[in-house]
Structure formats: C-alpha cells, structure tokens
Design a protein around this motif. Structure first.
Motif, short mmCIF file in Angstrom:
data_model
loop_
_atom_site.label_atom_id
_atom_site.label_comp_id
_atom_site.label_asym_id
_atom_site.label_seq_id
_atom_site.Cartn_x
_atom_site.Cartn_y
_atom_site.Cartn_z
N GLY A 4 0.72 -1.32 -0.01
CA GLY A 4 -0.07 -0.07 -0.01
C GLY A 4 0.80 1.30 0.14
O GLY A 4 0.66 2.30 -0.49
N VAL A 5 1.80 1.16 0.72
CA VAL A 5 2.70 2.41 0.63
C VAL A 5 3.45 2.56 -0.53
O VAL A 5 3.66 3.72 -0.96
N PHE A 11 1.58 6.88 -6.95
CA PHE A 11 0.34 7.89 -7.28
C PHE A 11 1.09 9.19 -6.91
O PHE A 11 0.63 10.14 -7.86
N ASP A 12 1.56 9.38 -5.77
CA ASP A 12 2.13 11.01 -5.57
C ASP A 12 3.14 11.20 -6.68
O ASP A 12 3.14 12.27 -7.20
N PRO A 63 10.91 6.19 -10.59
CA PRO A 63 12.39 5.74 -10.36
C PRO A 63 12.12 4.46 -9.51
O PRO A 63 11.12 4.43 -8.71
N ARG A 64 13.00 3.48 -9.90
CA ARG A 64 12.85 2.09 -9.18
C ARG A 64 13.33 2.38 -7.96
O ARG A 64 14.02 3.32 -7.27
N GLU A 65 12.73 1.35 -6.88
CA GLU A 65 13.07 1.46 -5.53
C GLU A 65 13.18 -0.11 -5.16
O GLU A 65 12.71 -0.98 -5.72
N ASP A 66 14.03 -0.32 -4.20
CA ASP A 66 14.06 -1.50 -3.57
C ASP A 66 12.90 -1.90 -2.50
O ASP A 66 11.96 -0.91 -2.24
N SER A 67 13.00 -2.84 -1.86
CA SER A 67 11.91 -3.18 -1.02
C SER A 67 11.75 -2.36 0.11
O SER A 67 10.60 -2.51 0.96
N TYR A 68 12.85 -1.59 0.66
CA TYR A 68 12.57 -0.68 1.78
C TYR A 68 12.21 0.84 1.21
O TYR A 68 12.17 1.58 1.92
#
Length: 106
Positions: A4-5, A11-12, A63-68
């Motif tokens: 969800g985060v 979306f932001d 942009p890509r992000e890791d699981s954190y």
C-alpha cells in the motif's frame, strides 16, 4: 515496505509529474488545450495543430526502488519499457495520428 505504501508513493510521483505536464500543455496550447487524466494512459493531452486534432498519451514511470523504498541506481532499460507498453501501442498511435510520451526517470 508494505504494498500500500509503495502504491501511494507511485500515485504521488505520478500526480506531481502530471501536474507539471498540465502546466506545460496549457501554456503551449492555451484555450484549445484539453486533458484527460487516466484516459488511454496516465494522461492524455488534446489540442489542435494545423488541419486537425492532436493527441499525446503520457505514461509515467517512477524511479525504481528496493523493498525498503530506497531509490535504485539502475534506470529503466529499453527492453523493459518495450515490454511494458511500446509494442502494443505503436500501431494504434500511428493510425490515429497520435503521440505517446513516456516520462521515465532513473
């Protein structure tokens, strides 16, 4: 990071990029400009140019992000972009004299 985060952050990001595109579009095309968020893509921009209507579809990829939630150093690759949306949309765009713009930032 919870799904969800991750979705909310996406979306932001999309809303921020779309707002910038809206300002540019209305500045460039004035009262002739029309828009449709979440049309055929994240944002569809309409205007008249020359003898007829024009349409630009905008697809936003954050942009890509890791699981954190940390930004990844690797940008989107061309093959990933193609697999996500290019192939299925190219012929339709050409047939209807439309444009598609991908805003992909590393």
């Amino acid at each position: 990071m919870a799904n969800g985060v991750i979705a909310i952050r996406g979306f932001d990001y999309q809303a921020t990029i779309i707002l910038e595109a809206l300002f540019d579009h209305f500045e460039a095309h004035g009262p002739d400009a029309k828009v449709r968020p979440e049309g055929q893509d994240d944002l569809d921009l309409h205007w008249t140019e020359g003898v007829g209507p024009r349409l630009r579809h905008i697809q936003v990829k954050k942009p890509r992000e890791d699981s954190y939630g940390n930004r990844q150093p690797a940008a989107w690759t061309l093959s990933e972009i193609v697999s996500v949306s290019v192939v299925r949309q190219f012929e339709t765009d050409q047939a209807f004299r439309e444009e598609r713009l991908w805003l992909i930032r590393g």
